[in-house]
Design an enzyme around this catalytic site. Structure first.
Site, PDB file in Angstrom:
ATOM      1  N   GLN A 113      -4.634  -1.677   9.723  1.00 59.89           N
ATOM      2  CA  GLN A 113      -4.399  -2.992   9.106  1.00 59.89           C
ATOM      3  C   GLN A 113      -4.907  -4.102  10.030  1.00 59.89           C
ATOM      4  OE1 GLN A 113      -3.179  -3.490   5.908  1.00 59.89           O
ATOM      5  NE2 GLN A 113      -3.686  -5.645   6.251  1.00 59.89           N
ATOM      6  N   ASP A 165     -11.239   2.702   4.210  1.00 60.94           N
ATOM      7  CA  ASP A 165     -11.489   1.262   4.129  1.00 60.94           C
ATOM      8  C   ASP A 165     -12.993   0.960   4.159  1.00 60.94           C
ATOM      9  OD1 ASP A 165      -9.477  -0.523   3.685  1.00 60.94           O
ATOM     10  OD2 ASP A 165      -8.787  -0.604   5.765  1.00 60.94           O
ATOM     11  N   LYS A 202       0.846  -1.204   0.000  1.00 61.90           N
ATOM     12  CA  LYS A 202       0.000   0.000   0.000  1.00 61.90           C
ATOM     13  C   LYS A 202       0.876   1.246   0.000  1.00 61.90           C
ATOM     14  CE  LYS A 202      -3.735  -2.541   2.199  1.00 61.90           C
ATOM     15  NZ  LYS A 202      -4.399  -2.942   3.433  1.00 61.90           N
TER      16      LYS A 202
END
Ligand code: NAD
Length: 284
Positions: free
Chosen positions: A96, A119, A52
């Site tokens: 994460q 997200d 990422k």
């Protein structure tokens, strides 16, 4: 059978994001910023975060990774999130997953400013997705929809079977398909006789983490297969949840693993972060 080439489409989207980032910089004098919270030493998580970060660099974003030890306290992570919520250089915040067991993941996800929730895991954005309103949509299922669109695959009126019902993959996938007027079935670990459900589906979307879960006798001829699973075999090979070799012979379209949904997930993270930056620039 045609391959749904996520790698190729992700590259195209990345180039668009890079171009728009330049435009954004000219207009606002700043670049989109992404903050990532990485807790512990899980090698897969570290790899994903690394990918990422590299993607952010390629398109010209500012990105920062907050690496925290496995035994970090809940409060310390909360403080970092609060700081990132206030930081005007940060447009997107990504935690994460998975987090260590002693951490309350839900509480952290709820603490992220919904306007920086690139997200799409905050209940506010989940609610907006299920009601068909604009918001931040989880990157993996959003990437799947873009991939289908690229190949002119229309889901309206199609029988879609989603296998896997997690908050980050299966449930938002089902919501997006329903919003696009598909007839949706959701299967999971407690589904009795999975084959009964998959064999009649026009399209099967599978994200379970179970190697070879979907076999050739479980699908009909001409099926569209979207394999979201990412698994490592004993000899270190990356494979999905579908027996690709045999199922691809029956499919009209199929995503490969790797090179299918995975790259699209990262492309969508970039595009969600750019979207957040544009929204923030309007607010100021
Ligand atoms: P998860 O463990 O949170 O959820 C798995 C889901 O699969 C659950 O709903 C469970 O009920 C279901 N399931 C498990 N075994 C099953 C079985 N035998 N039959 C039917 N359903 C079963 O996992 P997740 O985070 O949703 O991830 C699922 C897979 O997708 C993993 O392989 C993960 O690596 C992959 N993934 C890929 C991407 C990507 O970018 N392509 C992104 C996220 C996750």
């Amino acid at each position: 059978m045609q391959i749904l080439d996520g790698k190729k489409l992700a590259k195209k989207i990345e180039q668009e994001v890079e171009f728009e980032t330049k435009e954004f910089k000219e207009k606002t004098g700043r670049v989109p910023g992404l903050a990532v919270i990485l807790v512990g030493n899980d090698p897969a998580s570290a790899t994903y975060v690394g990918m990422k970060k590299k993607a952010c660099d390629r398109v010209g974003f500012y990105s920062v990774t907050h690496e925290m030890p496995e035994d970090i306290s809940q409060e310390a992570i909360e403080e970092t999130i609060k700081m990132m919520n206030k930081n005007p250089n940060i447009d997107g915040i990504l935690i994460q997953l998975p987090l260590p067991k002693h951490i309350d993941t839900t509480k952290l996800l709820e603490l992220v400013d919904p306007g920086k929730d690139v997200d799409g895991f905050h209940p506010y954005n989940v609610g907006r997705l299920t009601t068909g309103l604009d918001g931040f949509v989880p990157c993996t299922p959003l990437g799947v929809m873009h991939l289908l669109d690229e190949y002119d695959i229309n889901v309206q009126g199609k029988n879609c079977c989603v296998v896997g019902a997690s908050n980050i993959v299966g449930k938002p996938m089902a919501s997006l398909l329903l919003n696009a007027n598909a007839t949706v079935e959701i299967c999971h670990i407690y589904t009795d006789d999975l084959k009964e459900h998959t064999k009649n589906a026009d399209m099967v979307f599978v994200g379970t983490g179970v190697i070879n879960l979907i076999k050739e006798d479980m699908v009909k001829d001409g099926v569209v297969i979207v394999d979201i699973g990412i698994n490592k075999t004993e000899d270190g090979k990356i494979v999905g949840d579908v027996d690709f070799e045999k199922v691809s012979k029956k499919a009209s379209y199929i995503t490969p693993v790797p090179g299918g949904v995975g790259p699209m997930t990262i492309a969508m993270l970039l595009s969600n972060t750019l979207k957040a930056a544009k929204l923030h620039s309007k607010e100021h």
